[in-house]
Every structure is written in structure tokens, then in C-alpha cells.
Motif scaffolding. Structure first.
Motif, short mmCIF file in Angstrom:
data_model
loop_
_atom_site.label_atom_id
_atom_site.label_comp_id
_atom_site.label_asym_id
_atom_site.label_seq_id
_atom_site.Cartn_x
_atom_site.Cartn_y
_atom_site.Cartn_z
N GLY A 74 -34.41 11.97 -14.91
CA GLY A 74 -35.54 11.91 -15.54
C GLY A 74 -36.89 12.82 -15.02
O GLY A 74 -36.73 13.60 -16.60
N GLU A 75 -37.41 13.33 -14.34
CA GLU A 75 -38.10 14.47 -13.82
C GLU A 75 -37.64 15.62 -14.34
O GLU A 75 -38.05 17.14 -14.44
N SER A 76 -36.15 16.11 -13.82
CA SER A 76 -35.91 17.24 -14.11
C SER A 76 -35.36 17.60 -15.82
O SER A 76 -36.10 19.22 -15.93
N LYS A 77 -36.63 17.14 -16.44
CA LYS A 77 -35.95 17.05 -17.65
C LYS A 77 -37.87 17.54 -18.52
O LYS A 77 -37.94 18.42 -18.60
N TRP A 78 -37.92 15.82 -17.77
CA TRP A 78 -40.43 16.42 -17.80
C TRP A 78 -41.06 17.90 -16.91
O TRP A 78 -41.79 17.88 -17.90
N CYS A 79 -40.34 17.76 -16.54
CA CYS A 79 -40.87 18.49 -16.01
C CYS A 79 -41.42 20.19 -16.21
O CYS A 79 -41.88 21.10 -16.13
N LEU A 80 -40.03 20.56 -17.29
CA LEU A 80 -39.78 22.12 -17.83
C LEU A 80 -40.03 21.74 -19.42
O LEU A 80 -40.59 22.79 -20.06
N SER A 81 -40.96 20.32 -19.74
CA SER A 81 -41.91 20.30 -20.71
C SER A 81 -43.31 20.71 -20.89
O SER A 81 -43.65 21.19 -19.51
N ASP A 82 -43.95 21.45 -21.94
CA ASP A 82 -45.32 21.89 -21.92
C ASP A 82 -46.26 20.81 -21.30
O ASP A 82 -47.39 20.98 -21.36
N GLU A 83 -45.75 19.87 -20.94
CA GLU A 83 -46.72 19.03 -20.82
C GLU A 83 -46.94 19.33 -19.19
O GLU A 83 -47.96 18.25 -18.36
N VAL A 84 -45.69 19.83 -18.30
CA VAL A 84 -46.52 19.60 -17.21
C VAL A 84 -47.09 21.53 -17.04
O VAL A 84 -45.96 22.38 -17.50
N LYS A 85 -47.67 21.41 -16.31
CA LYS A 85 -48.77 23.00 -16.16
C LYS A 85 -47.25 23.46 -15.10
O LYS A 85 -47.93 22.90 -14.05
N LYS A 86 -47.38 24.73 -15.56
CA LYS A 86 -46.27 25.71 -14.51
C LYS A 86 -47.43 27.03 -13.82
O LYS A 86 -48.36 27.15 -14.46
N ILE A 87 -47.94 26.71 -12.21
CA ILE A 87 -48.54 27.42 -11.95
C ILE A 87 -47.98 28.64 -10.75
O ILE A 87 -46.95 28.16 -9.76
N PRO A 88 -48.09 29.95 -10.85
CA PRO A 88 -47.62 30.29 -9.97
C PRO A 88 -48.30 30.40 -7.85
O PRO A 88 -48.81 30.05 -8.24
N TYR A 89 -46.77 29.95 -7.46
CA TYR A 89 -47.13 29.26 -6.66
C TYR A 89 -47.80 30.38 -4.97
O TYR A 89 -47.83 32.04 -5.91
N SER A 90 -48.88 29.69 -4.68
CA SER A 90 -49.71 30.40 -3.46
C SER A 90 -50.11 29.52 -2.83
O SER A 90 -49.85 28.46 -2.15
N ILE A 91 -51.09 30.19 -1.65
CA ILE A 91 -51.40 29.36 -0.33
C ILE A 91 -52.16 28.09 -0.78
O ILE A 91 -52.39 27.05 -0.05
N LYS A 92 -52.22 27.85 -1.65
CA LYS A 92 -53.14 27.75 -3.17
C LYS A 92 -52.73 25.57 -2.98
O LYS A 92 -53.14 24.54 -2.77
N ALA A 93 -51.33 26.26 -3.59
CA ALA A 93 -50.96 24.58 -2.99
C ALA A 93 -50.75 23.91 -1.86
O ALA A 93 -50.81 22.47 -1.41
N ALA A 94 -51.36 24.86 -0.68
CA ALA A 94 -51.45 23.46 0.18
C ALA A 94 -52.78 22.59 0.64
O ALA A 94 -52.67 21.86 0.86
#
Length: 584
Positions: A243-263
Motif C-alpha cells: 500500500g505505502e509503496s504507491k502512496w509514498c510517491l503520490s503528490d499527497e506526500v511531501k518530499k524533503i531533502p534529507y538532512s540532520i533535521k530529520a532527527a
């Protein structure tokens, strides 16, 4: 050792406190329905993930020996994983976070051997073999990612938990077990879910383990790679969830450049993720991990590091600038006006070590009730004790078998009979032993002669603080094994009959020639006695398509269409299954 995990030498090297979590896989306990669930998820994933997953995924499936048609055995996986320098062990669901990380540091994948029920085929909050074997294992065939995972485990195992983390671990484990157990009462699930929500909503500072867990979640579990416009999947949670493998690529999921802020970005395991982080490549993961490591007590030490250990109420270690390591449950510290630690104390079994090796005669048998010592610089003396050579020690009256009294800059005083000292390999004093000793701070007696022999820790500062023991052999029970254990689903006669039908289809699939009557007979029993089941109908459709039984295929398609109308919640799964059959 059980044959399911004896084939890889990496497992033999594991310390006892990790081996206690290893369970036999009991491969024969997997039912024909379990095998069908595995096969459906894998066929669907391979069909879809080949287009959206990182290129290492499909290559890794081949390298790690993971079959689409049957649940992998630990025995078989270990035989192949050792070729790429890794191993795998079976465990019972969630294990303590530090233990999980430490397994990774030893290059051992932890695989929950249970498998999700058919009702939870798209996603389960409980770790299962689909998530672990089909999600984690293939990607470690990529050398850059494998080293990241090992290094993450090495650092993560040292991350300090808070008492809140301990409560959260037990609550999540209990909820995941209840949700996957078919016979759980809804009121029990609701109660467990409410407890998880209560803890998640509790405003507490993020501990090191909470932060490292966040990094783990947004990379190892739910990571995307490439560019934010068109990323590819590499996180095990995405690779194992149809389910999530499709959902994650939809426009409803925001894509953020990875950084230490993820902590600092927390997550909710019960809901789809509103955002995901995208790393440009696997090497960048290591860069962020190292950046985060520089913020940890492991590298910074000091009073903040010791304070984290006190809050955790778990076994932890501080290392002094002399290399002396003290491991135990820390309960107290005294600081001076500049916030330098000038005294520390543990309670319960404590061990002393140097370079991760316990000092002879200073294990938990010697210090069963705790350990305490002042640290810092001596008052009126410019030379630290650890820097004193034989002449300096003599000049400042540090004679063996002579009484001595001295004072630290903090005001702590020590007076007693100097017995002997222990030096490290560089010749520096790290421990001085006293008898008939009194240690005082202002009007408080910190140690008195009735307490026995006093061992003075030599050092002026804490350079490192981390979870766990310096020498793992010092403590028999370094990690607690949860009392909440996975509940095995119960079965009845109807379920047993359905299992037999699934097994019949598995047997037919392995035959080069089958008759249409074989399939019709199974289909008839399915319609009469097991109407809610939809997965077996798909398997019968697959066989009908393979052997070109056109009229039976038409009948099965009609039946599946009826299933979609009567059970809207599985309509998309049926549609996906039909699409896979048509593609092949």
C-alpha cells in the motif's frame, strides 16, 4: 545452536546478551496461507518495485537468495548472506532499540519470523518476515548502504534512552502484538492504542535514542533516494508494504531533502507519513549520521552526557580523560559553578574498564552495590594526578601504604591510607585504592571507612557517555527481554480445511500437467465453505490462465468481480492480482 541460524560465523561471535533474543524460526509452523500471503506480496512488489525501487533492490533479491514463491528460511539466507559479509537471525517481534542497533553493528539482520495475517496483507504495525527479509535484506547487497547500516548500528547502540523511551517501546510492542493477533479483543486494542497515543502526545525532550530512531525511520525504514521530483524507494517499510509503496510517491506526500533535521522530525506508526526525506545517494546518509554523532554524549561527554544516563535509569558508561570507563546505573552527580562534574555515583552492580576491557578485580562482584568518586583537579597543584610521574607522586606525598589527605578545587576532600594504584598502557594512573578512607563535600560524607575499600577514579573530566557497558561481559542481563510475547493465531476445523485447499493449489502449481477438474473441485469447495476468502481464487485464476482453461478462467473472473463488490476493502487487491496474472 538451532540449525536455523548456525550456518554463519557472524552469529557465533554475538555476545550472550544479544543471543538471548534469538528464537528458532520453526519453518514448519508456516501454513499454506502464510506461504500464499508471502507469494502474493512478493509478486505484487516485484511487479511494481522493479519500476520505482532503487536498482539495488532487485539485484539484492537474487544475491540474498530470497524467493518469490516461498518464505525464506534462516538457514538458507545465512548460507548466502555470509557471502556478502552479513547474517540473519529470527526474533520475536520488536526487541529493545539498543539491542536492535547492536545486532546491526555486528552485521546481523534481525528478522521477526512471524508473518502478517491475510487480513493485514497490505501493512502490519508488527515487524514480520515480509518487512524484514523482503524489505531490509535485499538492499544490504549494496556496499555503501550495508556500511551505513553497520555504522548506524554501531552508533545507535550507544545512544542513550530516556525512561519515556522505555515506556514507549513496551507500549508499541504490545499494540503491534494485539493488532496482529486475530483473536484480540477490540477493547484491548483500543486501550493499547490509547496508551501509545498518550505517550506519543506527551511533550518530552527528544532523547538521543528518540533522535536516532527518527533518523532510522526516515532512512532505513521510509527512505527515498535520488531527487525530490522523481525519487526511488530504498526504505524497508516502503519496500515491504504494497500500500505505502504507491502512496509514498503520490503528490499527497511531501518530499524533503534529507538532512540532520530529520532527527527532530517525529513519526506516527499508525498513520501514513505526510512527508518523506530524500537522500541524493547512500554516501550522503553517512555524512548526516556523522554530523548527528557529533551531537551525542558519546562524543561530547560532560555533565549533559552524565545527566542523560541518570535520566535513563539503565546501564550506561562514562569514560574519563584517562581512559577509565565506569559502567553501571548512574544516580547522582555534583557539579561546580562552571558545570564541570566533580563527583558521580552509581547504584547496584558496577564495573570498571579500560579500552572496553574490564579491569581485573573490578567487576560487578567487587562493586555489587555501586561506585562513586570525585574527579577534577587538585587544589593548589597545577599538575593533574594522571599526569604525575613517580617523582611527582613522591613530591606530593602519594606514597603506597602511607596516609594522605588532599583536596580538589571543588572542595571535595579525601583522607585515607594509600594502598596502591593501577596504570593504563601509557603508564598513567587511572585508579588509586585507599583503606580507612573518608571522602567529604562540605558537611556531607560521601564515603566513610565503614563502606570498605575506596577506589578513587583518576581523571579530571568526562569525555564520553553512552548507553550499555564498556565490556559487554561485565553484565549478564544488559538488555531486558519483554514479557509481552507474540500471540500465535488459533485455528479451527474450517481454517484447517481452507489450509488444505491452499496446500492443494501449491502442489498443483509444482506440476507440469494438471486437469481442469482439479481446479474445479477446489473452486467448488471454496465457494461452498470459504466464501470470504479471495486470495485462493486468484491462485486458481493464475493456474487456469497458465493452462488455458478459458471457461473456468471466465467463471473465476466473475466470482472475483463478485468478491470485489461484496468486499470493497479488498477490491484493489483483487484488481492488482488480476493485473499481475495478465502481465505474466
Amino acid at each position: 545452536m538451532n540449525k536455523n541460524f548456525e550456518t554463519n560465523p557472524l552469529i557465533e561471535r554475538l555476545p550472550p546478551h544479544l543471543k538471548q533474543f534469538i528464537k528458532p524460526q520453526n519453518y514448519n509452523d508456516y501454513t499454506p496461507i502464510n506461504q500464499a500471503v508471502w507469494r502474493f506480496v512478493m509478486r505484487k512488489n516485484i511487479s511494481y518495485l522493479g519500476k520505482v525501487a532503487h536498482e539495488s533492490y532487485l539485484k539484492g533479491l537474487d544475491l540474498t537468495g530470497i524467493s518469490i514463491d516461498k518464505i525464506p528460511s534462516m538457514y538458507g539466507m545465512n548460507r548466502i548472506l555470509k557471502e556478502i559479509g552479513w547474517a540473519a537471525v529470527a526474533v520475536d517481534g520488536f526487541i529493545p532499540p539498543n539491542a536492535f542497533m547492536e545486532f546491526q553493528a555486528y552485521k546481523v539482520l534481525v528478522i521477526a519470523s512471524d508473518i502478517r495475517q491475510l487480513e493485514n496483507i497490505e501493512y502490519t504495525p508488527a515487524p514480520d518476515i515480509i518487512h524484514e527479509a523482503a524489505g531490509h535484506a535485499p538492499i544490504i547487497a549494496n556496499p555503501d548502504y550495508a556500511e551505513y547500516l553497520r555504522r548506524f548500528g554501531e552508533i545507535g547502540a550507544k545512544a542513550i534512552l530516556s525512561s519515556h523511551d522505555n515506556d514507549m517501546y513496551e507500549a508499541v510492542r504490545r499494540l503491534s502484538i494485539l493488532k496482529e493477533a486475530k483473536d484480540s479483543k477490540q477493547e484491548d486494542i483500543d486501550k493499547a492504542e490509547a496508551e501509545v497515543n498518550r505517550l506519543q502526545n506527551k511533550k518530552v525532550p527528544l532523547s538521543e535514542m528518540a533522535q536516532i530512531r527518527n533518523l532510522h525511520w526516515w532512512t532505513v525504514e521510509y527512505g527515498l533516494i535520488g531527487n525530490t521530483d522523481k525519487p526511488r524507494l530504498y526504505g524497508a517499510g516502503l519496500l515491504s508494504s504494497i500500500g505505502e509503496s504507491k502512496w509514498c510517491l503520490s503528490d499527497e506526500v511531501k518530499k524533503i531533502p534529507y538532512s540532520i533535521k530529520a532527527a527532530e522530525t517525529e513519526f506516527d506508526i499508525t498513520k501514513p507519513q505526510p512527508q518523506l526525506f530524500v537522500t541524493p545517494d547512500f554516501s550522503y546518509l553517512m555524512q548526516v549520521l556523522d554530523e548527528f554523532s557529533n551531537t551525542m554524549a558519546l562524543r561530547k561527554g560532560g555533565w549533559r552526557g552524565l545527566n542523560k544516563l541518570i535520566d535513563s535509569k539503565k546501564i550506561g558508561t562514562i569514560e574519563l580523560n584517562t581512559g577509565l570507563q565506569i559502567s553501571g546505573v548512574f544516580t547522582r552527580m555534583i557539579r561546580d559553578e562552571d558545570n564541570n562534574v566533580v563527583f558521580f555515583k552509581t547504584e547496584g552492580p558496577t564495573a570498571l574498564a579500560n579500552r572496553e576491557k574490564e579491569l581485573i578485580g573490578h567487576g560487578t562482584e567487587t562493586h555489587p552495590n555501586g561506585f562513586s568518586s570525585p574527579i577534577g583537579k587538585l587544589k593548589g597543584i597545577n599538575l593533574a594526578i594522571e599526569d604525575m610521574g613517580p617523582r611527582d607522586l613522591k613530591a606530593y606525598n602519594f606514597y603506597d601504604n602511607k596516609r594522605i589527605a588532599f583536596e580538589y578545587e571543588s572542595g571535595i576532600t579525601v583522607e585515607g591510607l594509600n594502598i596502591t594504584g593501577i596504570r593504563n598502557l601509557q603508564g598513567k594512573l587511572i585508579l588509586i585504592q585507599f583503606e580507612d578512607c573518608t571522602v567529604k563535600y562540605k558537611d556531607e560524607v560521601l564515603f566513610s571507612p565503614k563502606d570498605g575499600t575506596f577506589d578513587l577514579a583518576v581523571g579530571s573530566s568526562i569525555v564520553s557517555a553512552y548507553a550499555g557497558s564498556a565490556d559487554y561481559r561485565s553484565f549478564e542481563n544488559l538488555y531486558h527481554v519483554s514479557e509481552n510475547t507474540t500471540v500465535k493465531p488459533e485455528t479451527d476445523e474450517t481454517k484447517r480445511q481452507l489450509e488444505k485447499l491452499y496446500q492443494s493449489v501449491r502442489d498443483l502449481r509444482n506440476n507440469d500437467t494438471i486437469s481442469e477438474d482439479n481446479i474445479k473441485s477446489i473452486f467448488s469447495l471454496l465457494k461452498s465453505n470459504h466464501k470470504p476468502d479471495w486470495l485462493l481464487s486468484l491462485e486458481l485464476l493464475e493456474l487456469s490462465d497458465k493452462f488455458d482453461f478459458s471457461s473456468l478462467k471466465t467463471e473465476l473472473l466473475g466470482y472475483l468481480e463478485q468478491q470485489k463488490n461484496e468486499q470493497p476493502n479488498i477490491a484493489h487487491l483483487v484488481a492488482d492480482g488480476i493485473e499481475i496474472i495478465n502481465e505474466n
